[in-house]
Motif scaffolding. Structure first.
Motif, mmCIF file in Angstrom:
data_model
loop_
_atom_site.group_PDB
_atom_site.id
_atom_site.type_symbol
_atom_site.label_atom_id
_atom_site.label_comp_id
_atom_site.label_asym_id
_atom_site.label_seq_id
_atom_site.Cartn_x
_atom_site.Cartn_y
_atom_site.Cartn_z
ATOM 1 N N VAL A 68 84.190 31.483 29.209
ATOM 2 C CA VAL A 68 84.299 32.713 28.399
ATOM 3 C C VAL A 68 85.085 33.809 29.119
ATOM 4 O O VAL A 68 85.163 34.931 28.626
ATOM 5 C CB VAL A 68 82.892 33.248 28.006
ATOM 6 C CG1 VAL A 68 82.096 32.182 27.265
ATOM 7 C CG2 VAL A 68 82.114 33.747 29.230
ATOM 8 N N ARG A 69 85.665 33.498 30.258
ATOM 9 C CA ARG A 69 86.302 34.517 31.102
ATOM 10 C C ARG A 69 87.348 35.335 30.351
ATOM 11 O O ARG A 69 87.461 36.546 30.542
ATOM 12 C CB ARG A 69 86.939 33.861 32.329
ATOM 13 C CG ARG A 69 87.538 34.853 33.317
ATOM 14 C CD ARG A 69 87.965 34.184 34.607
ATOM 15 N NE ARG A 69 89.038 33.210 34.379
ATOM 16 C CZ ARG A 69 89.670 32.565 35.369
ATOM 17 N NH1 ARG A 69 89.315 32.785 36.624
ATOM 18 N NH2 ARG A 69 90.631 31.707 35.097
ATOM 19 N N GLU A 78 87.288 36.457 27.518
ATOM 20 C CA GLU A 78 86.680 37.439 26.617
ATOM 21 C C GLU A 78 86.059 38.625 27.367
ATOM 22 O O GLU A 78 85.537 39.547 26.733
ATOM 23 C CB GLU A 78 85.582 36.773 25.776
ATOM 24 C CG GLU A 78 86.099 35.792 24.753
ATOM 25 C CD GLU A 78 86.845 36.472 23.610
ATOM 26 O OE1 GLU A 78 86.381 37.529 23.145
ATOM 27 O OE2 GLU A 78 87.893 35.961 23.184
ATOM 28 N N LEU A 104 76.976 36.847 29.536
ATOM 29 C CA LEU A 104 77.529 35.489 29.449
ATOM 30 C C LEU A 104 76.894 34.710 28.297
ATOM 31 O O LEU A 104 77.578 33.950 27.597
ATOM 32 C CB LEU A 104 77.332 34.744 30.772
ATOM 33 C CG LEU A 104 78.176 35.263 31.951
ATOM 34 C CD1 LEU A 104 77.828 34.495 33.232
ATOM 35 C CD2 LEU A 104 79.672 35.143 31.649
ATOM 36 N N GLN A 152 78.359 36.014 25.097
ATOM 37 C CA GLN A 152 79.717 35.482 24.960
ATOM 38 C C GLN A 152 79.699 33.999 24.577
ATOM 39 O O GLN A 152 80.594 33.519 23.877
ATOM 40 C CB GLN A 152 80.503 35.684 26.251
ATOM 41 C CG GLN A 152 80.832 37.135 26.582
ATOM 42 C CD GLN A 152 81.816 37.761 25.615
ATOM 43 O OE1 GLN A 152 82.351 37.098 24.730
ATOM 44 N NE2 GLN A 152 82.065 39.056 25.778
ATOM 45 N N ALA A 153 78.670 33.274 25.016
ATOM 46 C CA ALA A 153 78.543 31.868 24.620
ATOM 47 C C ALA A 153 78.361 31.768 23.108
ATOM 48 O O ALA A 153 78.873 30.838 22.467
ATOM 49 C CB ALA A 153 77.360 31.222 25.336
ATOM 50 N N THR A 176 81.846 32.801 21.360
ATOM 51 C CA THR A 176 82.902 31.792 21.517
ATOM 52 C C THR A 176 82.462 30.394 21.083
ATOM 53 O O THR A 176 83.213 29.432 21.222
ATOM 54 C CB THR A 176 83.359 31.729 22.990
ATOM 55 O OG1 THR A 176 82.211 31.488 23.823
ATOM 56 C CG2 THR A 176 84.016 33.038 23.418
ATOM 57 N N GLU A 193 80.276 28.398 22.393
ATOM 58 C CA GLU A 193 80.194 27.487 23.540
ATOM 59 C C GLU A 193 78.750 27.126 23.884
ATOM 60 O O GLU A 193 78.474 26.576 24.944
ATOM 61 C CB GLU A 193 80.853 28.117 24.777
ATOM 62 C CG GLU A 193 82.345 28.352 24.660
ATOM 63 C CD GLU A 193 83.153 27.069 24.784
ATOM 64 O OE1 GLU A 193 82.561 25.995 24.971
ATOM 65 O OE2 GLU A 193 84.395 27.149 24.683
ATOM 66 N N PRO A 205 84.662 35.555 18.224
ATOM 67 C CA PRO A 205 84.994 36.316 19.442
ATOM 68 C C PRO A 205 85.491 37.723 19.112
ATOM 69 O O PRO A 205 86.156 37.943 18.096
ATOM 70 C CB PRO A 205 86.122 35.494 20.076
ATOM 71 C CG PRO A 205 86.079 34.161 19.432
ATOM 72 C CD PRO A 205 85.501 34.369 18.068
#
Length: 441
Positions: free
Chosen positions: A30-31, A33, A60, A63-64, A67, A69, A129
């Motif tokens: 996710v870097r 973002e 994090l 963000q998972a 995205t 993830e 995102p």
């Protein structure tokens, strides 16, 4: 995001030694973002990891979700991931209330932070995102709205953009046949995939707002008057439903769809009035609208028959998918005010509605006579709060705006009263996060 992850509930999330390696892997996924400066990437990464461990972990995990993830998360982190998501809607609602609490000398809240929080809510519910909201190509809203639809990806959005379908609204406005041809011939969708898309489009709300501001019993608004704002917010879906849960396959918890109506001055960043609107409880909305309309008509000296007719019309409006939003504020100093009503949905991207409203405030008359025009409704503008300024570099600027714009010295004062369909946020008000949408109607 920076404010959201600092919630006390998130700061209490345990960070185990065994989390280190999976969080490092998630960081790499996710870097892009995390808004890190690529020119100083080593320093930026070191700075990120030096934050409080709970902050790092929460961001994090959020963000998972954004995205998509989460499938990469190990079982140990999956429990924390679900906990973070389960808390998110209630915490985001409280953040919206914090943004619109009157805090300027004139009693106004902040507009851009409120919009930013609602947009973050939309992105979390739809797992889109934040970077996807940035303007790209011919679209000021980015690809985010398209990513809510089944089988859509950024590559698909680029393909249909070549056929001059650059905004989400353009896709929604097409006929069934036009859309089917576009998706099968240009995007390569099967008939079943096209049908999946249509089902979701039929669930998405289309919102219209009719809003007026006036001094009750008078012909115009004079400075110092107690002004009544009355708005009918109407929601329609192609599938015919009014109250419905959003299509959110990546959000694993029950989430009701809520709207927020903000009456604001976008230039000064001031929110004059705000209210949460729910379409889930029709019975409560009928009762509230009937009572409000009856009080208005009685106050204006209407006959019993006129009151009865007005109440019946209001009930019919509610049954047809409208909600009455009312509130009061004190008229500011003499002048012309170009206000905007923002009707923002917390669960869908690209369904927001902006309506321009011109309010003319006249000088106080010693004799008490009123002359001049009442507030006049401006033309409707295109959906989406990102489309405010054509010269904005990015439609995502609401997130990047400075939150210290509360010092504008507009000569505006505001007093909020109880409203017909929700909680009006007056000075010092802050309703409990335990309230549901229907409770607030």
């Amino acid at each position: 995001m920076d404010v959201f992850i600092k919630a006390a509930e998130y700061m209490e999330i345990p960070v185990r030694r065994s989390d280190g390696e999976p969080l490092q892997k998630l960081f790499m996924l996710v870097r892009s973002e995390l808004n890190l400066d690529l020119k100083n990437i080593r320093q930026e990464q070191a700075k990120f990891w030096k934050q409080h461990p709970a902050l790092v972990k929460t961001e994090l995990l959020i963000q998972a979700q954004l995205t998509r993830e989460s499938a990469e998360l190990p079982p140990a982190l999956l429990g924390d991931f679900r906990h973070v998501l389960e808390l998110a809607p209630r915490l985001l609602e409280e953040l919206i209330k914090m943004a619109v609490i009157p805090r300027t000398p004139q009693g106004h809240g902040w507009l851009r932070p409120a919009i930013g929080v609602v947009e973050l809510s939309q992105s979390i519910i739809q797992a889109v995102p934040l970077s996807a909201r940035k303007a790209s190509g011919g679209s000021t809203e980015g690809v985010a709205p398209f990513l809510q639809l089944p089988h859509f990806s950024e590559a698909i959005v680029k393909k249909i953009a070549r056929k001059k379908v650059r905004s989400f609204q353009e896709l929604r406005d097409m006929t069934l046949q036009e859309r089917a041809e576009l998706l099968t011939q240009t995007a390569g969708f099967s008939a079943a995939e096209v049908q999946d898309v249509e089902v979701v489009l039929e669930m998405m709300p289309s919102i219209t707002v009719e809003i007026t501001c006036e001094t009750e019993g008078e012909e115009g608004i004079q400075e110092g008057d107690i002004v009544t704002m009355q708005a009918w917010v109407t929601l329609k879906r192609r599938n015919g439903l009014i109250g419905a849960l959003p299509h959110a396959p990546y959000f694993p918890f029950h989430k009701e769809e809520n709207l927020w109506l903000l009456l604001a001055d976008p230039v000064s960043n001031d929110v004059w009035m705000s209210q949460k609107v729910s379409f889930m409880d029709e019975a409560t909305a009928i009762t509230a609208a009937s009572k409000a309309i009856q009080e208005i008509k009685e106050g204006s000296g209407s006959s019993v028959k006129e009151i009865s007719v007005a109440v019946r019309e209001a009930i019919e409006k509610v049954k047809n998918g409208s909600r009455l939003v009312m509130g009061k504020f004190q008229a500011p100093a003499e002048g012309n005010y170009n206000l905007t009503s923002y009707c923002l949905c917390d669960s869908w991207v690209g369904c927001d509605k902006k309506t321009n409203l011109k309010v003319k405030v006249l000088k106080r008359s010693r004799a008490g006579t009123r002359v001049g025009a009442v507030a006049e409704e401006g033309p409707l503008v295109e959906d989406g709060v990102e489309e405010e300024d054509e010269n904005e570099e990015e439609g995502y600027d609401d997130y990047e705006s400075e939150y210290s714009d509360d010092g504008e010295d507009e000569q505006n004062t505001k007093k909020n009263n109880a409203v017909a369909n929700g909680v009006s946020h007056g000075k010092g008000s802050g309703s409990s996060s335990e309230e549901s949408g229907s409770d607030e109607e």
